[in-house]
Design an enzyme around this catalytic site. Structure first.
Site, mmCIF file in Angstrom:
data_model
loop_
_atom_site.group_PDB
_atom_site.id
_atom_site.type_symbol
_atom_site.label_atom_id
_atom_site.label_comp_id
_atom_site.label_asym_id
_atom_site.label_seq_id
_atom_site.Cartn_x
_atom_site.Cartn_y
_atom_site.Cartn_z
ATOM 1 N N ASP A 149 6.160 -0.659 -8.225
ATOM 2 C CA ASP A 149 4.726 -0.572 -7.920
ATOM 3 C C ASP A 149 3.862 -0.815 -9.168
ATOM 4 O O ASP A 149 4.216 -0.388 -10.260
ATOM 5 C CB ASP A 149 4.469 0.858 -7.381
ATOM 6 N N ARG A 183 -1.997 9.530 0.286
ATOM 7 C CA ARG A 183 -1.814 8.785 -0.968
ATOM 8 C C ARG A 183 -2.927 7.736 -1.112
ATOM 9 O O ARG A 183 -2.698 6.622 -1.566
ATOM 10 C CB ARG A 183 -0.442 8.114 -1.028
ATOM 11 N N LYS A 207 12.085 -4.707 -2.737
ATOM 12 C CA LYS A 207 12.071 -3.291 -2.325
ATOM 13 C C LYS A 207 10.866 -3.127 -1.403
ATOM 14 O O LYS A 207 9.727 -3.294 -1.828
ATOM 15 C CB LYS A 207 11.958 -2.400 -3.559
ATOM 16 N N TRP A 208 11.131 -2.798 -0.138
ATOM 17 C CA TRP A 208 10.089 -2.733 0.903
ATOM 18 C C TRP A 208 9.751 -1.261 1.134
ATOM 19 O O TRP A 208 10.455 -0.557 1.832
ATOM 20 C CB TRP A 208 10.615 -3.378 2.179
ATOM 21 N N ASP A 209 8.645 -0.831 0.546
ATOM 22 C CA ASP A 209 8.308 0.591 0.552
ATOM 23 C C ASP A 209 7.316 0.916 1.670
ATOM 24 O O ASP A 209 6.662 0.026 2.226
ATOM 25 C CB ASP A 209 7.697 0.936 -0.817
ATOM 26 N N ASN A 216 4.762 4.464 2.285
ATOM 27 C CA ASN A 216 4.563 5.776 1.686
ATOM 28 C C ASN A 216 3.637 6.740 2.420
ATOM 29 O O ASN A 216 3.048 7.623 1.796
ATOM 30 C CB ASN A 216 4.071 5.601 0.246
ATOM 31 N N CYS A 274 12.644 1.345 1.822
ATOM 32 C CA CYS A 274 12.291 2.556 1.085
ATOM 33 C C CYS A 274 11.124 3.180 1.837
ATOM 34 O O CYS A 274 10.309 2.463 2.425
ATOM 35 C CB CYS A 274 11.870 2.163 -0.327
ATOM 36 N N ASP A 307 13.760 9.794 -3.280
ATOM 37 C CA ASP A 307 13.088 9.788 -4.577
ATOM 38 C C ASP A 307 13.662 10.867 -5.482
ATOM 39 O O ASP A 307 13.344 10.909 -6.669
ATOM 40 C CB ASP A 307 11.583 10.033 -4.397
HETATM 41 C C1 DGJ Z 1 7.916 5.613 -3.430
HETATM 42 C C2 DGJ Z 1 9.287 5.111 -3.747
HETATM 43 O O1 DGJ Z 1 10.247 5.896 -3.124
HETATM 44 C C3 DGJ Z 1 9.465 5.070 -5.241
HETATM 45 O O2 DGJ Z 1 10.770 4.684 -5.560
HETATM 46 C C4 DGJ Z 1 8.453 4.128 -5.829
HETATM 47 O O3 DGJ Z 1 8.723 2.821 -5.410
HETATM 48 C C5 DGJ Z 1 7.056 4.554 -5.419
HETATM 49 N N1 DGJ Z 1 6.932 4.733 -4.016
HETATM 50 C C6 DGJ Z 1 6.048 3.540 -5.888
HETATM 51 O O4 DGJ Z 1 4.794 3.815 -5.440
#
Ligand code: DGJ
Length: 721
Positions: free
Chosen positions: A360, A436, A469-471, A473, A519, A541
């Site tokens: 990120d 967030r 890496k496809w996050d 959150n 992710c 995490d």
């Molecule tokens: C959450 C992910 O699990 C972390 O590894 C990282 O990529 C952060 N987001 C970045 O914002």
């Protein structure tokens, strides 16, 4: 034959390698489920009907009998598998048998992830059609027997064959009655940084719901339940288990009725999903995978692992060993520039790492997590040569380059949001709840899907990117759409998932050589649905080695090691503050797709050397770890020790990992009892050269060398000689 129908006895007998699943066509009570358990020689099972004696009782047959597709309003009083509400406002549904067909192979589910086959002889499908005569609602219950993989899949195709709109209110992909009540329920429960803790609860005489209403499978519960007997252990005893191939809200239940029988089910969550079905329209439920094991929980996991690894995961990376990577997130968070990135990559290359992943903060003006999601344009303040420039330089060092995205999100402070404020999930006139400091793009809308596809693809086209890496959150609030009529608003969560699956299908098939890792704030969407598109997932995490023992142990109930991202991070650990040795951290991370998440330049020479050694070890064992059979030996949930093993394809290479959490003064000697070895063969320990018989390693056990200090680990490599 994996599926037989005995015309005379009216029994469908579905047979895997070790299980049978028997359905019975009752002349008045419809489709019943008489048995799911160890394999029977034949389907001669209708005598069991005697155990559902239908003499006078306060309760009606649908509640007393082992109905395969319970509905509502006709005498079943638990959670229905299927229920449709009419325009008159009632939801009475009565399903009667129409016909069935048996065919070779397995159908693809339109728009949804599912177990696939590579040839028709891998599966036999039974489709039983039932109908509600009054409304015209038709339900096709579809069962695919995967004989060799020893599992059953189950989904429903629901068609409105009537003249009026129907509202589907319940759509459980599988709902199976089991005899008796003395079960214990196992579920994988957790939170951010505490994912998939193994919880075992006697079902008692109560109904239990394991669910997510979050618009994601979530950290809190995984879409999986198992019912076991009190005496079931990792290695013995029966386990009946279900997982849903789906990444959104779900409901799994265990319900005990007043005749002391238990029912387990899994499907979409009716709290957040209702679907309008106009005449002629159809609805496809997600698929459930059903596994029965008579060899305890390891037997259950072996079956799930094989299915997920070989017939859920697709594409070029399915059978390739996964690269060792270094990710800069915990090394720099948002505070990086090109020079720092290249310095970290260079140090990683020197110890044998194969891929650098930029996390990120590389786009928009993202110096904190308060802006720029949606604006997938490189931040030239940090990376003057763009992604292309940094990726090329990383490649020139001999490392592949990977990049982080969070494509489903939008920051209110972004050009995308300023241009399209209606493109997020929201309710007109209500505040939009931020988490967030971000909102969720409304992927139920085609134009939004198209934007995301093009935004991600144009970055992937612009530079030599080998990994994504496809996050994701945050979970859903105001999960409604500006693009739907009021009567269809409760479809939004599921429409979002269908949109997301389309987006992932398009992007992953446009870049078949790219390795994608899912992710979600760590492991908040670790499910078989996601793994259909992306072969691995960031497990948590929480990179603390001791915490990871439990997280990886729990994750392995359903998902294979090749699906789990596992990294060595800095100490004191950023989540727990705990200090562990590099060896302990590496020996735990070795149990998944190994990587680093720290700045190697900040380590002492001794620590760096330990990292180099770890990379060497991982390279020598990863084929076995990623493709072998994984077995749990000692549970970190039950004591001070944990252990697991991997037996490579063909049984020649074996890796044993053992861990001790806290130091023990004046200790006795802990032995690890291995499993699944060839009792007659001998195994050589690569480090000491000593050999042991498989029988001794399994029955007498391997004594661990005594440890001093907290947090110890041992990794043994054996070769069958
Ligand atoms: C959450 C992910 O699990 C972390 O590894 C990282 O990529 C952060 N987001 C970045 O914002």
């Amino acid at each position: 034959m994996p599926v037989c129908f005995d015309e005379e006895k009216k029994v469908f007998h579905l047979q895997g390698k070790t299980f049978s699943y028997c359905l019975y066509l009752h002349p008045t009570e419809g489709l019943l489920n008489l048995y799911w358990g160890s394999r029977l020689p034949d389907g001669d099972i209708a005598y069991l009907l005697r155990s559902y004696w239908t003499a006078a009782s306060f309760d009606l047959p649908p509640h007393r009998m082992p109905t395969e597709l319970p509905t509502r309003g006709t005498g079943y009083f638990g959670t229905p598998a299927v229920c449709a509400q009419t325009q008159q406002g009632n939801d009475v549904t009565r399903l009667t048998y129409v016909n069935h067909r048996i065919c070779a192979g397995k159908r693809k589910l339109s728009g949804l992830p599912a177990v696939y086959t590579e040839s028709d002889d891998e599966a036999t499908t039974l489709v039983i059609t039932l109908k509600d005569e009054l409304t015209g609602l038709t339900v096709e219950a579809e069962y695919a027997v995967l004989e060799t993989l020893d599992a059953l899949t189950r989904s429903l195709r629901i068609v409105n064959g009537g003249k009026e709109r129907l509202t589907l209110t319940h759509m459980q992909s599988a709902s199976v009655p089991l005899y008796g009540e003395d079960y214990e329920l196992i579920n994988l429960s957790g939170a951010w940084a505490r994912e998939r803790q193994v919880v075992r609860t006697p079902v008692g005489r109560a109904n239990i719901r394991v669910e997510s209403q979050r618009g994601a499978s979530g950290h809190e519960q995984n879409p999986f339940i198992a019912l076991v007997k009190k005496h079931t252990t990792e290695d013995c005893g029966p386990a009946w288990a279900m997982t849903l191939v789906y990444s959104g809200s779900f409901l799994a239940t265990s319900e005990v009725n007043n005749f002391y029988n238990t029912r387990m089910s899994i499907g979409l969550n009716p709290e957040v999903c209702r679907w309008q079905l106009d005449p002629g329209e159809e609805f496809q439920t997600p698929e459930a995978i059903l596994v029965y094991s008579a060899e305890g929980l390891n037997g259950m996991s072996h079956r799930f692992h094989e299915i997920v690894r070989t017939r859920i995961v697709r594409g070029a990376w399915r059978d390739r060993v996964r690269p060792i990577l270094i990710n800069n997130w915990e090394a720099t968070y948002f505070g990086f520039n090109e020079e720092l990135i290249l310095k970290i990559a260079k140090a990683a290359k020197e110890i044998g790492v194969e891929m650098f992943v930029l996390d990120d903060g590389w786009f928009g003006k993202r110096d904190r997590d308060n802006c720029s999601l949606g604006d997938w344009v490189v931040d030239r303040r940090k990376l003057p040569g763009g992604i292309e420039g940094v990726a090329r330089q990383v490649n020139e060092m001999g490392l592949r380059f990977g990049l982080w995205f969070e494509p489903e999100m939008v920051s209110p402070d972004s050009d995308l949001y300023r241009a399209h404020p209606d493109w997020c999930l929201h309710v007109e006139g209500r505040a939009r709840t931020e988490a967030r400091q971000q909102l969720i793009l409304d992927l139920s809308r085609k134009e939004v899907q198209d934007y995301v596809i093009e935004a991600v693809c144009s970055v992937l086209r612009s530079a030599p990117i080998g990994y994504v890496k496809w996050d994701m959150n945050r979970n859903m609030t105001e999960y409604f759409s500006g693009d739907q009529t009021p009567d269809r608003q409760m479809e939004t969560q599921h429409r979002y998932m269908l949109g997301l699956y389309r987006v992932m299908e398009e992007i992953t098939s446009a870049f078949p050589e790219v390795l994608f890792e899912g992710c979600s704030g760590g492991g908040g969407r670790f499910d078989a649905g996601f793994l259909y598109y992306m072969p691995q997932f960031w497990t948590s995490d929480d990179t603390d080695a001791v915490e990871r023992l439990g997280i990886q142990y729990g994750t392995s109930f359903v998902y294979p090691p090749s699906a789990m991202g596992a990294h060595v991070s800095a100490c004191p650990n950023h989540q727990t503050g705990r200090v562990t040795s590099v060896k302990m951290r590496a020996d735990v991370a070795l149990g998944g797709n190994f990587g680093f998440e720290l700045d190697l330049n900040k380590l002492t020479p001794e620590e760096l050397e330990a990292c180099r050694e770890a990379v060497e070890t991982v390279k020598s064992v990863r084929e076995t770890v990623q493709k072998g059979q994984f077995t749990r030996l000692d549970s970190p949930f039950e004591g001070n020790n944990a252990a697991w093993q991997f037996v490579g394809e063909g049984g020649r290479d074996v890796v044993l990992c053992a861990y001790q959490k806290m130091a023990v003064p004046n200790p006795g000697c802990h032995r690890v009892f291995m499993r699944g070895l060839d009792a007659q063969a001998r195994y050589r320990d690569a480090a000491s050269g000593e050999t042991y018989s498989g029988a001794a390693l399994m029955n007498a056990g391997l004594p661990l060398r005594p440890a001093r200090g907290d947090y110890s680990s041992w990794v043994y490599r054996f070769e069958r000689v």
